[in-house]
Design an enzyme around this catalytic site. Structure first.
Site, PDB file in Angstrom:
ATOM      1  N   ASP A  30       0.882  -1.157   0.000  1.00 13.45           N
ATOM      2  CA  ASP A  30       0.000   0.000   0.000  1.00 13.45           C
ATOM      3  C   ASP A  30       0.927   1.217   0.000  1.00 13.45           C
ATOM      4  O   ASP A  30       2.084   1.119   0.402  1.00 13.45           O
ATOM      5  CB  ASP A  30      -0.872  -0.020   1.257  1.00 13.45           C
ATOM      6  CG  ASP A  30      -1.685   1.245   1.404  1.00 13.45           C
ATOM      7  OD1 ASP A  30      -2.349   1.638   0.441  1.00 13.45           O
ATOM      8  OD2 ASP A  30      -1.624   1.848   2.496  1.00 13.45           O
ATOM      9  N   ASP A  54      -1.627  -0.713   6.054  1.00 15.91           N
ATOM     10  CA  ASP A  54      -1.794  -0.133   7.386  1.00 15.91           C
ATOM     11  C   ASP A  54      -3.209   0.333   7.667  1.00 15.91           C
ATOM     12  O   ASP A  54      -3.495   0.791   8.771  1.00 15.91           O
ATOM     13  CB  ASP A  54      -0.844   1.059   7.566  1.00 15.91           C
ATOM     14  CG  ASP A  54      -1.291   2.279   6.771  1.00 15.91           C
ATOM     15  OD1 ASP A  54      -1.798   2.093   5.646  1.00 15.91           O
ATOM     16  OD2 ASP A  54      -1.129   3.397   7.281  1.00 15.91           O
TER      17      ASP A  54
END
Length: 760
Positions: A454, A651
């Protein structure tokens, strides 16, 4: 510890002392599973934990404890210490020397359960005398097992002296030494036999020792018993060292804290601290709970928790971890998490849960060992019977060789080869802020060929700052920021924090808002004032009348500069654009380089726009996919998984599905609780270079496992052949068996000194 589930019985939890190899765990599991009403049995060798679900209408807890004790192990219930039934593991005895900063009494863990001896050296193999909790902190020769070694040595030495002085009774002295030494072995063998386990190492040892007496090899039988006792000490010490790395985590949190009550510091148990209370942390003290600094500025050493070696200066509003060290000035810290939820507690819980999440290789070894022992007994029986019956060979010669086969056939070294390596790797990772949830995760990480990142908060700092504020129509910059801040109030998303920070710096108060709702991958909507307002992606805004097509070009231009632009609008009324930039972490490029050198491909999967993604990916030399919704990331991970092992790093909540789908999902430590709970591993230090380090550790751990299996099976193979040929005898066989167990354990301990951050 017990918790009641009306649908499945009672969940019970015990501390079992005396396990130092996989056969110990297998023996206990087999015996307990045979009891009526018992299900879901899980055993952790290194955490010394037995968990199961029990129907107490069929079997009581006392019966379970009686069965475990009959096998020669110590067992005590783990008391339920918290709402989550989290129990700190047994403490090491290092603090007993007065080195704990608060000089607390360590004779009991915080749940009230009596601590198990650190140098627990018990074993489920023959003659294992399991450590008594009273032996904690003693030298090996002061423990019950050490005393057995000394006593057995005295018996053997006395027998040799008697034979030298009175040869006519020397044989009987060795017989006595053998029988006295083998008595506890036979007792455990009989107990296991009654529980339906005829092929234990206790039974093999008993048969071998008694059989040696019948073929007039009393001296060698007595020597075998002594050597086994010595081996027990070595195995126990090795197992204790393997546990130390995990147990040391519990010692990071001080036992007491200085609670501030009306400005006065009162010493209280750290486990009693509640959320919202304030504690005083003096220079040099460990922080007793996860919290937020209320007053003071000081350097905080997070290395005990995250492995980060350089103290970080922290002040009011900054978070701190339980177990971190305050290095400079006094701090007043507001507790934000109870003892069962603090960082150390979560790490310990992850490590304990990881131990029972067994790797595929470990499961295979377990299945292999189940038929291996009966096979060895069968081969030994054939060696004893065939040569005398078929070829007229002397019975005593082949009985002796058959007995040697029984001893060399013990599977302890093979069974411990995998869990010992896994436990050491987990401990090494935990000390450096790399948490993995079990052996299966380590094995999966070792087979990764592609890593998907990500972007925001993972490859970048996740702390963007507002760079541009563009208003539309009659809207002023203050009005735009007031509406945007109102929508984002209460959000911890990095983009929201950037907007709120900008508004705060400009002295603009957020408009009152309510009913905020996240639009997964699109933005946020809330009722600001009396009407709805949105902060969203320009594309979503265009689809919903929140931005004019002509203004979309301006958003595109901002994004081409590597910025993230969001549109702020009310119902069909565009208000403006806010652009933010989030720079890559300093170590991101180095991490990608290391992965490439390891033959691992890196790719960015981001919900951000293609232009911003391209700006980040171009600087890092990575592939990228942009404008991805959570389901798009999930699909991409599934596609990549078809080409080999894939690791996903994220996250946020929107990363949770992809983290779960990947071969191994890794959450950054600064991420949300959802990401941390969903992921298979976590990086506490927020360092991207910890990703190649984790893979490097997994590669090394799997190599260590292969070495251990080779040692265990190789030594068995060699000495099985030499025993059949008569080259090696009983005492060599027992040395080879114990030696193999010690060797694989010591080899596994090498992982404790391995530095995964060092490139090969």
């Amino acid at each position: 510890m017990t918790t009641t589930d009306p649908n499945s019985g009672t969940a019970c939890d015990w501390t079992v002392s005396g396990m130092d190899c996989g056969s110990c765990a297998a023996k206990i599991k087999d015996a307990v599973t045979r009891l009526p009403g018992v299900s879901g049995v899980e055993i952790g060798i290194m955490s010394e934990r037995l968990r199961l679900t029990l129907d107490e209408t069929q079997t009581g807890r006392d019966r379970v404890e009686k069965v475990v004790k009959s096998l020669g192990y110590g067992i005590t219930p783990r008391a339920a210490g918290t709402k989550k039934d989290f129990v700190m593991p047994v403490m090491s005895d290092s603090s007993a020397d007065g080195h704990d900063q608060n000089h607390a009494d360590h004779s009991h863990d915080r749940s009230g359960t009596t601590a198990v001896a650190r140098d627990d050296s018990g074993h489920g193999s023959p003659g294992h005398v399991h450590d008594d909790p009273a032996d904690r902190g003693k030298r090996w020769y002061q423990t019950s097992k050490g005393k057995l070694v000394i006593f057995t040595a005295i018996l053997l030495g006395s027998a040799w002296i008697i034979e030298l002085l009175a040869p006519q009774i020397g044989k009987w002295a060795f017989v006595a030494a053998c029988l006295i030494g083998v008595a506890p072995i036979a007792k455990r063998a009989f107990a296991a036999l009654r529980l339906g386990q005829p092929f234990t190492i206790e039974s093999l040892m008993t048969v071998a020792a008694i059989g040696a007496l019948f073929i007039d090899a009393a001296e060698e039988a007595a020597l075998v018993v002594f050597l086994f006792a010595v081996g027990e000490v070595l195995e126990g010490v090795a197992a204790g060292k393997a546990r130390d790395g995990i147990r040391a985590l519990a010692n990071l949190v001080p036992k007491t804290a200085l609670l501030l009550v009306n400005g006065t510091a009162q010493e209280v148990p750290a486990s009693s601290l509640a959320v919202g209370q304030m504690v005083l942390v003096r220079p040099g003290d460990r922080i007793p709970a996860d919290g937020e600094i209320a007053e003071g500025t000081s350097g905080v050493d997070d290395s005990p928790v995250t492995g980060e070696s350089v103290p970080v200066t922290k002040g009011p509003g900054d978070p701190v971890f339980a177990g971190s060290i305050n290095t400079e000035a006094a701090l007043r810290v507001t507790v934000t998490k109870a003892a069962e939820d603090n960082t150390i507690a979560r790490i310990i819980r992850l490590v304990e849960e990881a131990e029972v999440a067994r790797a595929p290789t470990e499961r295979f070894i377990d299945r292999f060992s189940r038929w291996y022992m009966p096979a060895i007994v069968t081969v030994a029986a054939l060696v004893v019977l065939l040569p005398p019956l078929a070829f007229g060979q002397p019975w005593d010669t082949w009985i002796y060789r058959g007995l040697a086969l029984l001893l060399i056939g013990c599977p302890c070294a093979l069974v411990i080869s995998v869990p010992a390596s896994i436990a050491s790797a987990l401990s090494t990772g935990a000390r450096r802020g790399m948490l993995m949830k079990g052996g299966a995760v380590i094995e999966a990480a070792a087979n990764v060929s592609r890593v998907a990142f990500d972007k925001t908060g993972t490859l970048t700092h996740g702390r963007p700052v507002v760079t541009d504020v563009v208003t539309f129509g009659a809207t002023t910059e203050a009005e735009l920021l007031a509406v945007a801040a109102g929508v984002e109030t209460g959000s911890s998303h990095p983009l929201a924090v950037a907007i709120l920070t900008k508004a705060d710096q400009a002295g603009i108060e957020a408009l009152p808002s309510r009913d905020a709702k996240a639009l997964m991958g699109k933005g946020v909507v809330a009722t600001v004032g009396d009407a709805s307002a949105w902060v969203s992606s320009p594309r979503y805004a265009l689809e919903n009348g929140g931005i004019d097509p002509s203004d979309l070009q301006l958003a595109t231009a901002l994004e081409e500069d590597g910025k993230t632009a969001v549109a702020v609008f009310r119902e069909k009324t565009p208000l403006g654009l806010i652009a933010m930039r989030d720079e890559p972490r300093q170590d991101a490029a180095d991490a990608v380089r290391q992965l490439t050198a390891m033959g691992v491909t890196s790719v960015i999967l981001t919900g951000d726009n293609p232009r911003t993604a391209a700006a980040i990916a171009g600087g890092l030399g990575m592939e990228f996919r942009a404008d991805m919704m959570p389901e798009d990331k999930l699909t991409a991970i599934r596609e990549m998984g078809g080409q080999g092992g894939v690791m996903m790093i994220g996250d946020g909540i929107n990363d949770a599905p992809a983290l779960k789908q990947a071969s191994i999902g890794v959450a950054m430590g600064s991420g949300t609780d959802v990401a941390l709970e969903t992921a298979d591993a976590a990086i506490l230090r927020d360092r991207v270079t910890d990703i190649p380090a984790l893979i490097r550790l997994a590669h090394t751990a799997m190599g260590n496992i292969r070495q251990n299996i080779t040692i265990a099976l190789g030594l068995k193979a060699v000495f099985l052949v030499t025993s059949v040929l008569g080259i090696t005898g009983l005492w060599i066989a027992i040395m080879a068996d114990t030696g193999a167990t010690v060797l694989v354990t010591l080899n596994a301990l090498r992982l404790l000194r391995f530095d995964p951050e060092r490139e090969a």
